[in-house]
Design an enzyme around this catalytic site. Structure first.
Site, PDB file in Angstrom:
ATOM      1  N   SER A 143       9.149  54.024 -22.911  1.00 17.64           N
ATOM      2  CA  SER A 143       9.337  54.381 -24.312  1.00 17.64           C
ATOM      3  C   SER A 143       8.036  54.942 -24.879  1.00 17.64           C
ATOM      4  O   SER A 143       7.519  55.929 -24.376  1.00 17.64           O
ATOM      5  CB  SER A 143       9.835  53.155 -25.093  1.00 17.64           C
ATOM      6  OG  SER A 143      10.338  53.528 -26.351  1.00 17.64           O
ATOM      7  N   ASP A 240      20.836  56.967 -24.700  1.00 13.68           N
ATOM      8  CA  ASP A 240      19.582  56.877 -25.439  1.00 13.68           C
ATOM      9  C   ASP A 240      19.400  58.111 -26.320  1.00 13.68           C
ATOM     10  O   ASP A 240      19.591  59.242 -25.862  1.00 13.68           O
ATOM     11  CB  ASP A 240      18.428  56.763 -24.438  1.00 13.68           C
ATOM     12  CG  ASP A 240      17.082  56.521 -25.081  1.00 13.68           C
ATOM     13  OD1 ASP A 240      17.014  56.287 -26.306  1.00 13.68           O
ATOM     14  OD2 ASP A 240      16.082  56.549 -24.341  1.00 13.68           O
ATOM     15  N   HIS A 270      18.654  52.926 -24.060  1.00 19.80           N
ATOM     16  CA  HIS A 270      17.221  52.690 -24.117  1.00 19.80           C
ATOM     17  C   HIS A 270      16.896  51.273 -23.645  1.00 19.80           C
ATOM     18  O   HIS A 270      17.644  50.335 -23.891  1.00 19.80           O
ATOM     19  CB  HIS A 270      16.746  52.889 -25.562  1.00 19.80           C
ATOM     20  CG  HIS A 270      15.278  53.061 -25.714  1.00 19.80           C
ATOM     21  ND1 HIS A 270      14.624  54.211 -25.354  1.00 19.80           N
ATOM     22  CD2 HIS A 270      14.311  52.229 -26.198  1.00 19.80           C
ATOM     23  CE1 HIS A 270      13.344  54.086 -25.606  1.00 19.80           C
ATOM     24  NE2 HIS A 270      13.113  52.889 -26.115  1.00 19.80           N
TER      25      HIS A 270
END
Length: 312
Positions: A143, A240, A270
Site C-alpha cells: 500500500s 481494490d 486491498h
C-alpha cells in the site's frame, strides 16, 4: 497541521496497532538465527527497525530486503509484516530489515521517504560490519509502503555505494493527484474507501501541489524518468480501488524498458496479502519470494563477473 487531523491520525494508529492479520505464518515454520530491534540514526530522527537474521552456513555477505509497511503514510507498524519477514529471511537466506519509518501528519512528505532512503544508505555504510552485500539490496512495501519503496528505488539509481536490484510493489497507491472518488471498485464497499484515502493524502502532503511530484505519484513520472529503475514484482487486487494505477504503472515501467512481473489477484481486495483469502495471500507471498530470489541470484552473477573483469 490541524489538531483535529493529528488526533484522528493518532486514533487510526491506535486502531491499527490492535489489528491482527487474518493470514499469517507460524513463526516456527521459519526459524531464524535472531530477530533484533535496532535504532538507525537519520536526519529525520532515529529509525526503529526489526532485523531478521537467517541461519546461513556460508560466510558470504548476505543480500538485504528492506520492507516498508502500509498504513496510508499515517498508521501501521512493522510488526504487521512480522511473519512474512520471517518467511523471506528464512527461505531466501537474506537479512530482512523491517522499518518503522516516520508518519504523517507530524512528518509529511518527504520525511518518510527520505528517512527510508537514509536507512538504505546506512546499511551500505555498515555493510562490512553487518556482513551484507550493498550491491544486492531489494526494497518493497505494501500500500503506502509500496509507494515509498518505488520512491526509494528511484532515489537509489546510480548510487556509488549501493544497488537496488529489485522492487516489490504490493497494491500500492501510485497516483495521489487523482481524486480518490474517481478510483472505483466493483464492490459497493471496498476495504479502502475514497474518504479514507483523501484523509491519508491530506496528512501526507503539506501542499496539494506536491501530488504532482513523481516521488509522491510515481505514475506521473515520464517514461524517460523511469528508465533505469530496477526490475519489479507488482501485485494488484481485483476489487481494490488502487488496481488501475498499479496496472498503469506496470505498463509505464515496461515502456521504460524495466522488466515487470505483474499479477492481478482475482476475487481479492486491498490488503489481501494480510487478510486473505489464504490461498491467494500465500500465492502472492510466493510471487514476491520468487522475485527476490531471482534478483539476488542475478546480483551474485553480475558481481562475480565484475570481480573477474577486475582481475584480468
Amino acid at each position: 497541521m490541524s489538531l483535529v487531523k493529528t488526533l484522528k491520525a493518532k486514533l487510526l494508529r491506535a486502531l491499527a496497532k490492535r489489528m491482527k492479520g487474518k493470514f499469517v505464518y507460524a513463526a516456527a515454520q521459519f526459524p531464524l538465527r535472531a530477530v533484533a530491534e535496532e535504532q538507525i540514526p537519520t536526519a529525520w530522527g532515529p529509525a526503529r527497525a526489526l532485523f531478521y537474521w537467517p541461519h546461513t552456513p556460508s560466510q558470504e555477505p548476505l543480500p538485504v530486503y528492506l520492507n516498508l509497511h502500509g498504513g496510508g503514510f499515517v498508521a501501521g507498524v512493522p510488526e504487521h509484516d512480522d511473519s512474512y519477514c520471517r518467511r523471506l529471511a528464512h527461505n531466501l537466506g537474506c537479512l530482512v530489515v523491517n522499518l518503522d519509518y516516520v508518519l504523517a501528519p507530524e512528518h509529511p512528505f518527504p520525511a518518510g521517504l527520505r528517512q527510508s532512503f537514509a536507512v538504505l544508505e546506512w546499511l551500505a555504510e555498515q555493510a562490512a560490519a553487518l556482513g551484507i552485500d550493498p550491491q544486492r539490496i531489494a526494497v518493497g512495501g505494501h500500500s503506502a509502503g509500496g509507494n515509498l519503496a518505488t520512491g526509494v528505488a528511484n532515489l537509489a539509481r546510480g548510487h556509488q555505494r549501493l544497488r537496488v536490484v529489485h522492487q516489490l510493489i504490493d497494491y500500492a497507491v501510485l497516483d495521489l493527484a487523482q481524486d480518490p472518488g474517481l478510483k472505483l471498485s466493483s464492490l459497493d464497499k471496498p476495504l479502502l474507501g475514497a474518504g479514507l484515502v483523501r484523509f491519508f493524502n491530506s496528512c501526507y502532503l503539506s501542499d496539494p501541489a506536491q501530488a504532482r511530484d513523481p516521488l509522491v505519484s510515481p505514475l506521473l513520472a515520464t517514461v524517460d524518468e523511469l528508465r533505469g529503475m530496477p526490475p519489479a514484482t507488482l501485485i494488484t487486487a481485483e476489487y481494490d480501488i488502487l488496481r488501475g494505477e498499479g496496472e498503469a504503472y506496470a505498463e509505464k515501467l515496461r515502456q521504460a524498458g524495466v522488466p515487470v512481473n505483474e499479477r492481478m489477484f482475482a476475487g481479492c481486495d486491498h490488503m489481501f496479502t494480510h487478510l486473505g483469502p489464504d490461498d491467494s495471500a500465500d500465492q502472492a507471498w510466493q510471487l514476491m519470494e520468487d522475485g527476490l530470489r531471482g534478483a539476488f541470484q542475478v546480483g551474485v552473477g553480475e558481481q562475480v563477473g565484475v570481480n573477474i573483469a577486475a582481475a584480468l
